[in-house]
Design an enzyme around this catalytic site. Structure first.
Site, mmCIF file in Angstrom:
data_model
loop_
_atom_site.group_PDB
_atom_site.id
_atom_site.type_symbol
_atom_site.label_atom_id
_atom_site.label_comp_id
_atom_site.label_asym_id
_atom_site.label_seq_id
_atom_site.Cartn_x
_atom_site.Cartn_y
_atom_site.Cartn_z
ATOM 1 N N VAL A 1 4.918 -3.569 -12.694
ATOM 2 C CA VAL A 1 4.685 -3.563 -11.247
ATOM 3 C C VAL A 1 4.333 -2.175 -10.714
ATOM 4 C CG1 VAL A 1 7.097 -3.221 -10.523
ATOM 5 C CG2 VAL A 1 5.521 -4.512 -9.066
ATOM 6 N N LEU B 1 7.623 2.579 -6.117
ATOM 7 C CA LEU B 1 8.782 1.986 -5.452
ATOM 8 C C LEU B 1 8.976 0.583 -6.008
ATOM 9 C CD1 LEU B 1 8.027 2.864 -1.720
ATOM 10 C CD2 LEU B 1 9.627 4.027 -3.247
ATOM 11 N N GLY C 1 0.716 -0.777 -9.740
ATOM 12 C CA GLY C 1 0.089 -0.997 -8.448
ATOM 13 C C GLY C 1 0.995 -0.789 -7.250
ATOM 14 N N HIS C 2 2.287 -0.553 -7.485
ATOM 15 C CA HIS C 2 3.264 -0.452 -6.375
ATOM 16 C C HIS C 2 4.088 0.812 -6.519
ATOM 17 C CE1 HIS C 2 6.426 -1.846 -3.540
ATOM 18 N NE2 HIS C 2 5.484 -2.650 -3.102
ATOM 19 N N PHE C 3 3.707 1.911 -6.250
ATOM 20 C CA PHE C 3 2.394 2.351 -5.801
ATOM 21 C C PHE C 3 1.970 3.497 -6.699
ATOM 22 C CE2 PHE C 3 4.415 0.661 -1.956
ATOM 23 C CZ PHE C 3 3.454 -0.225 -1.512
#
Length: 150
Positions: A43, A53, A46-48
């Site tokens: 994750v 986070l 892309g986050h971030f």
């Protein structure tokens, strides 16, 4: 409870198995689970990018998985035959960010416990501080009943 036993109980697998260990369980009442948040989580691509986070929905999913273990154990459901599915979320609040390297402690307490619909109060903590909380509702379903027929 170690990861091997968790994987016997939950049908989830990488990359969405979000429980590493169960620290305490009091069947029918409460459970405490642990999730080690690693920088290697997919994750974070892309986050971030540049400031990772851990998403709030992942915290809620981790809570739900811990609650699912409590349901399956407390209701003596046949391991490998049942999955616990979301039925609702109330009063979800996110208090502080969760970062790679954090150890997420997931505490759930039973409000009502039934196969058709259970309700639990969940709190997620990092270093003893509340980072998220929610009331979760879930139902136990036979895996054969929820698999899509192709």
């Amino acid at each position: 409870m170690d990861i091997q036993e968790i994987m016997e109980i939950l049908p989830h697998r990488y990359p969405i198995l979000l429980v590493d260990k169960i620290l305490e369980i009091e069947e029918g009442k409460r459970i405490i689970g642990l999730k080690n948040v690693s920088v290697n989580e997919p994750v974070f691509q892309g986050h971030f990018p540049g400031f990772p986070l851990f998403p709030g929905v992942y915290i809620l999913e981790a809570m739900a998985q811990v609650g699912g273990i409590l349901m399956i154990k407390s209701l003596n459901l046949e391991i490998g035959k049942y999955a616990v599915v979301f039925a609702g979320i109330d009063d979800a609040r996110f208090k502080k960010p969760v970062y790679p390297g954090d150890q997420l402690i997931l505490e759930l307490e039973v409000i009502s416990l039934k196969k058709a619909l259970s309700k639990m109060k969940g709190v997620a903590k990092v270093d003893g501080e509340v980072v998220a909380q929610a009331t979760l509702m879930a139902a136990a379903r036979k895996l054969e009943d929820i698999k899509r027929n192709a």
